[in-house]
Design a protein around this motif. Sequence first.
Motif, PDB file in Angstrom:
ATOM      1  N   LEU A  98       6.057   4.789   6.744  1.00 32.94           N
ATOM      2  CA  LEU A  98       5.855   5.959   6.634  1.00 32.94           C
ATOM      3  C   LEU A  98       6.324   6.373   5.039  1.00 32.94           C
ATOM      4  CD1 LEU A  98       7.320   7.459   9.605  1.00 32.94           C
ATOM      5  CD2 LEU A  98       4.850   7.023   9.140  1.00 32.94           C
ATOM      6  N   VAL A  99       5.725   7.209   4.500  1.00 35.89           N
ATOM      7  CA  VAL A  99       6.093   7.803   3.097  1.00 35.89           C
ATOM      8  C   VAL A  99       6.763   8.994   3.257  1.00 35.89           C
ATOM      9  CG1 VAL A  99       5.184   8.760   1.027  1.00 35.89           C
ATOM     10  CG2 VAL A  99       3.873   7.010   2.107  1.00 35.89           C
ATOM     11  N   ASP A 100       8.209   8.829   2.838  1.00 39.46           N
ATOM     12  CA  ASP A 100       9.425  10.047   2.958  1.00 39.46           C
ATOM     13  C   ASP A 100       9.128  11.094   1.773  1.00 39.46           C
ATOM     14  OD1 ASP A 100      11.253  11.686   3.612  1.00 39.46           O
ATOM     15  OD2 ASP A 100      12.746  10.014   3.709  1.00 39.46           O
ATOM     16  N   LEU A 101       8.416  12.136   1.984  1.00 45.87           N
ATOM     17  CA  LEU A 101       8.378  13.053   0.956  1.00 45.87           C
ATOM     18  C   LEU A 101       9.647  13.599   0.582  1.00 45.87           C
ATOM     19  CD1 LEU A 101       4.908  14.785   2.190  1.00 45.87           C
ATOM     20  CD2 LEU A 101       5.349  12.656   0.376  1.00 45.87           C
ATOM     21  N   GLY A 102      10.742  13.675   1.489  1.00 46.51           N
ATOM     22  CA  GLY A 102      12.090  13.958   1.276  1.00 46.51           C
ATOM     23  C   GLY A 102      12.081  15.391   1.155  1.00 46.51           C
ATOM     24  N   ALA A 128       0.828  -1.307  -0.077  1.00 47.11           N
ATOM     25  CA  ALA A 128       0.167  -0.130   0.006  1.00 47.11           C
ATOM     26  C   ALA A 128       0.792   1.121   0.017  1.00 47.11           C
ATOM     27  CB  ALA A 128      -0.880  -0.120   1.266  1.00 47.11           C
ATOM     28  N   ALA A 129       1.894   1.279   0.885  1.00 51.92           N
ATOM     29  CA  ALA A 129       2.858   2.190   0.933  1.00 51.92           C
ATOM     30  C   ALA A 129       3.505   2.624  -0.525  1.00 51.92           C
ATOM     31  CB  ALA A 129       4.023   2.246   1.782  1.00 51.92           C
ATOM     32  N   GLU A 130       4.159   1.549  -1.212  1.00 52.05           N
ATOM     33  CA  GLU A 130       4.637   1.765  -2.540  1.00 52.05           C
ATOM     34  C   GLU A 130       3.638   2.082  -3.447  1.00 52.05           C
ATOM     35  OE1 GLU A 130       5.839  -2.398  -2.688  1.00 52.05           O
ATOM     36  OE2 GLU A 130       8.012  -1.715  -1.902  1.00 52.05           O
ATOM     37  N   GLU A 131       2.109   1.741  -3.538  1.00 50.06           N
ATOM     38  CA  GLU A 131       1.323   2.043  -4.388  1.00 50.06           C
ATOM     39  C   GLU A 131       0.947   3.565  -4.220  1.00 50.06           C
ATOM     40  OE1 GLU A 131      -2.041  -0.291  -4.203  1.00 50.06           O
ATOM     41  OE2 GLU A 131      -1.061  -2.292  -4.623  1.00 50.06           O
ATOM     42  N   VAL A 132       1.141   4.192  -3.048  1.00 51.74           N
ATOM     43  CA  VAL A 132       0.837   5.456  -2.764  1.00 51.74           C
ATOM     44  C   VAL A 132       1.823   6.244  -3.224  1.00 51.74           C
ATOM     45  CG1 VAL A 132       1.389   5.984  -0.354  1.00 51.74           C
ATOM     46  CG2 VAL A 132      -0.383   7.022  -1.318  1.00 51.74           C
ATOM     47  N   VAL A 133       2.990   5.799  -3.313  1.00 57.01           N
ATOM     48  CA  VAL A 133       4.165   6.533  -3.604  1.00 57.01           C
ATOM     49  C   VAL A 133       4.142   6.738  -5.031  1.00 57.01           C
ATOM     50  CG1 VAL A 133       6.731   6.419  -3.847  1.00 57.01           C
ATOM     51  CG2 VAL A 133       5.670   6.153  -1.629  1.00 57.01           C
ATOM     52  N   ALA A 134       3.861   5.588  -5.668  1.00 58.72           N
ATOM     53  CA  ALA A 134       3.843   5.724  -7.207  1.00 58.72           C
ATOM     54  C   ALA A 134       2.774   6.610  -7.607  1.00 58.72           C
ATOM     55  CB  ALA A 134       3.399   4.281  -7.936  1.00 58.72           C
ATOM     56  N   GLN A 135       1.437   6.582  -7.037  1.00 58.84           N
ATOM     57  CA  GLN A 135       0.521   7.569  -7.262  1.00 58.84           C
ATOM     58  C   GLN A 135       0.688   9.012  -7.196  1.00 58.84           C
ATOM     59  OE1 GLN A 135      -2.787   6.170  -4.803  1.00 58.84           O
ATOM     60  NE2 GLN A 135      -3.119   4.500  -5.860  1.00 58.84           N
ATOM     61  N   LEU A 136       1.370   9.318  -5.800  1.00 60.54           N
ATOM     62  CA  LEU A 136       1.923  10.726  -5.617  1.00 60.54           C
ATOM     63  C   LEU A 136       3.010  10.938  -6.822  1.00 60.54           C
ATOM     64  CD1 LEU A 136       2.463  10.624  -1.580  1.00 60.54           C
ATOM     65  CD2 LEU A 136       0.920  12.180  -2.911  1.00 60.54           C
ATOM     66  N   ARG A 137       3.961  10.108  -7.163  1.00 58.61           N
ATOM     67  CA  ARG A 137       4.783  10.433  -8.184  1.00 58.61           C
ATOM     68  C   ARG A 137       4.077  10.918  -9.477  1.00 58.61           C
ATOM     69  NH1 ARG A 137       8.363   6.582  -7.292  1.00 58.61           N
ATOM     70  NH2 ARG A 137       9.626   8.018  -6.103  1.00 58.61           N
ATOM     71  N   ASP A 138       3.123  10.118  -9.741  1.00 61.25           N
ATOM     72  CA  ASP A 138       2.571  10.292 -10.979  1.00 61.25           C
ATOM     73  C   ASP A 138       1.659  11.709 -10.960  1.00 61.25           C
ATOM     74  OD1 ASP A 138       3.377   7.772 -12.065  1.00 61.25           O
ATOM     75  OD2 ASP A 138       1.530   6.737 -11.833  1.00 61.25           O
ATOM     76  N   GLY A 139       0.779  11.819  -9.794  1.00 63.45           N
ATOM     77  CA  GLY A 139       0.220  12.893  -9.710  1.00 63.45           C
ATOM     78  C   GLY A 139       0.880  14.116  -9.456  1.00 63.45           C
ATOM     79  N   LEU A 140       2.033  14.421  -8.916  1.00 58.67           N
ATOM     80  CA  LEU A 140       2.928  15.548  -8.930  1.00 58.67           C
ATOM     81  C   LEU A 140       3.538  15.636 -10.116  1.00 58.67           C
ATOM     82  CD1 LEU A 140       4.729  14.774  -5.463  1.00 58.67           C
ATOM     83  CD2 LEU A 140       2.998  16.746  -6.224  1.00 58.67           C
ATOM     84  N   GLY A 141       4.016  14.514 -11.049  1.00 57.19           N
ATOM     85  CA  GLY A 141       4.548  14.774 -12.371  1.00 57.19           C
ATOM     86  C   GLY A 141       3.496  15.293 -13.413  1.00 57.19           C
ATOM     87  N   ARG A 150       9.582   8.254  -1.383  1.00 54.26           N
ATOM     88  CA  ARG A 150       9.785   6.865  -1.255  1.00 54.26           C
ATOM     89  C   ARG A 150       9.381   6.260   0.044  1.00 54.26           C
ATOM     90  NH1 ARG A 150      13.910   5.826   2.474  1.00 54.26           N
ATOM     91  NH2 ARG A 150      14.848   7.913   3.349  1.00 54.26           N
ATOM     92  N   VAL A 151       9.190   4.985   0.026  1.00 54.68           N
ATOM     93  CA  VAL A 151       8.881   4.287   1.287  1.00 54.68           C
ATOM     94  C   VAL A 151       9.898   4.534   2.459  1.00 54.68           C
ATOM     95  CG1 VAL A 151       8.203   2.275   2.287  1.00 54.68           C
ATOM     96  CG2 VAL A 151       7.335   2.960   0.208  1.00 54.68           C
ATOM     97  N   ASP A 152       9.812   4.907   3.235  1.00 55.16           N
ATOM     98  CA  ASP A 152      10.948   5.202   4.602  1.00 55.16           C
ATOM     99  C   ASP A 152      11.273   3.805   5.037  1.00 55.16           C
ATOM    100  OD1 ASP A 152      12.719   5.930   6.391  1.00 55.16           O
ATOM    101  OD2 ASP A 152      11.063   6.756   7.750  1.00 55.16           O
TER     102      ASP A 152
END
Length: 71
Positions: free
Chosen positions: A48-52, A11-24, A34-36
């Motif tokens: 946790l999702v690391d927004l970095g 689920a964390a990996e999927e949300v990271v991908a969704q965030l990356r796509d949406g921000l793109g 990334r996932v922390d």
Amino acid sequence: MAVRSAERLRAAEEVVAQLRDGLGVVAVTLPSLRVDVVTLASEASYPLVDLGRCNLDTALRLAAVLQGLRP
């Protein structure tokens, strides 16, 4: 317990991908998104999702996009 942890990681990996796509879509790239992995090391995995970190230009673009979403 391992299945639950694996599901949470997925689920964390999927949300990271969704965030990356949406921000793109709005031309914002968070290079450290990334996932922390540190949060995966505990017995009960609560990733946790690391927004970095990002540079000023990226932060300004992100702020502009978010301001555009305000009602």
